[in-house]
Write a protein that holds these residues in place. Structure first.
Motif, PDB file in Angstrom:
ATOM      1  N   GLN A   5       1.949   0.696  16.515  1.00 21.57           N
ATOM      2  CA  GLN A   5       2.188  -0.618  15.922  1.00 21.57           C
ATOM      3  C   GLN A   5       1.734  -0.646  14.459  1.00 21.57           C
ATOM      4  O   GLN A   5       2.398  -1.245  13.611  1.00 21.57           O
ATOM      5  N   THR A   8       4.316   1.160  12.388  1.00 22.05           N
ATOM      6  CA  THR A   8       5.501   0.310  12.246  1.00 22.05           C
ATOM      7  C   THR A   8       5.245  -0.793  11.224  1.00 22.05           C
ATOM      8  O   THR A   8       6.084  -1.066  10.359  1.00 22.05           O
ATOM      9  N   LEU A   9       4.081  -1.414  11.304  1.00 25.78           N
ATOM     10  CA  LEU A   9       3.720  -2.470  10.364  1.00 25.78           C
ATOM     11  C   LEU A   9       3.670  -1.928   8.938  1.00 25.78           C
ATOM     12  O   LEU A   9       4.207  -2.537   8.005  1.00 25.78           O
ATOM     13  N   ARG A  11       5.236   0.731   7.737  1.00 25.58           N
ATOM     14  CA  ARG A  11       6.602   1.061   7.316  1.00 25.58           C
ATOM     15  C   ARG A  11       7.355  -0.210   6.930  1.00 25.58           C
ATOM     16  O   ARG A  11       8.045  -0.260   5.914  1.00 25.58           O
ATOM     17  N   ASN A  12       7.211  -1.273   7.729  1.00 30.48           N
ATOM     18  CA  ASN A  12       7.885  -2.537   7.420  1.00 30.48           C
ATOM     19  C   ASN A  12       7.386  -3.129   6.101  1.00 30.48           C
ATOM     20  O   ASN A  12       8.173  -3.658   5.317  1.00 30.48           O
ATOM     21  N   ASN A  13       6.080  -3.033   5.855  1.00 32.07           N
ATOM     22  CA  ASN A  13       5.522  -3.528   4.592  1.00 32.07           C
ATOM     23  C   ASN A  13       6.059  -2.737   3.406  1.00 32.07           C
ATOM     24  O   ASN A  13       6.387  -3.307   2.370  1.00 32.07           O
ATOM     25  N   GLU A  14       6.145  -1.422   3.554  1.00 33.54           N
ATOM     26  CA  GLU A  14       6.681  -0.587   2.478  1.00 33.54           C
ATOM     27  C   GLU A  14       8.143  -0.911   2.221  1.00 33.54           C
ATOM     28  O   GLU A  14       8.568  -0.995   1.064  1.00 33.54           O
ATOM     29  N   GLU A  15       8.926  -1.106   3.288  1.00 35.11           N
ATOM     30  CA  GLU A  15      10.337  -1.452   3.124  1.00 35.11           C
ATOM     31  C   GLU A  15      10.487  -2.820   2.464  1.00 35.11           C
ATOM     32  O   GLU A  15      11.337  -3.012   1.599  1.00 35.11           O
ATOM     33  N   SER A  16       9.656  -3.758   2.853  1.00 39.42           N
ATOM     34  CA  SER A  16       9.694  -5.096   2.268  1.00 39.42           C
ATOM     35  C   SER A  16       9.337  -5.041   0.777  1.00 39.42           C
ATOM     36  O   SER A  16       9.985  -5.679  -0.055  1.00 39.42           O
TER      37      SER A  16
END
Length: 180
Positions: A5, A8-9, A11-16
């Protein structure tokens, strides 16, 4: 929260973050096509980018920093592609510049050529001999690209590359700046 988790968090922050930076960068270029830099406010830039001021300030401290970031991304993209064939390097560099020609034209028009140069020079290695050779090549590439953008050289990419190659083919090659 378990390890998966957390990954994933992250990776999502980097993508954002990357998405926000791309939106701000693209919006700035759109605005610069219509307005002078000094007339662009962070509030207006955020409106056009579709991001909050808080998102802007999480990524940048100023509008100038957006431009420098764009140049740095371009410089690293170029550096990763420099090879050992001088002619192919000229073709690749001109093709890459051509992809972002609108952005570079705006930067040159705004008098930000020094920012482009400074970013490129910041990529030089610490080793004095390599630094000297690479400073020569980077200065040559930079000056030629600026002249090409300003329309002082042949418009056709292949012609510009051929002419550049003719006058630089006997200069020792630099090591890839990506290897520094």
């Amino acid at each position: 929260m378990n390890e998966k988790q957390l990954r994933t968090l992250k990776r999502n922050n980097e993508e954002s973050r990357e998405f926000t930076r791309n939106c701000v960068s693209a919006a700035l270029i759109v605005l610069l096509n219509k307005e002078k830099l000094e007339n662009i406010t962070i509030t207006r830039l955020c409106q056009v980018a579709g991001v909050s001021r808080m998102a802007f300030y999480r990524n940048y401290q100023s509008i100038d920093e957006v431009l420098v970031d764009k140049i740095e991304l371009f410089a690293h993209r170029l550096a990763s592609q420099i090879g050992t064939d001088i002619y192919n390097n000229w073709v690749m560099i001109l093709k890459e510049v051509n992809k972002d020609k609108d952005t570079f034209s705006i930067l040159v028009k705004l008098g930000f050529e020094h920012k482009i140069y400074d970013v490129f020079m910041s990529l030089l290695p610490k080793n004095e001999e390599n630094r000297t050779v690479q400073a020569f090549w980077l200065s040559t590439f930079y000056n030629y690209i600026v002249r090409w953008i300003k329309g002082d050289l042949p418009k056709k990419l292949e012609d510009a590359a051929r002419i550049a190659y003719k006058y630089t083919k006997n200069i020792p090659l630099m090591e890839s700046i990506a290897d520094k």
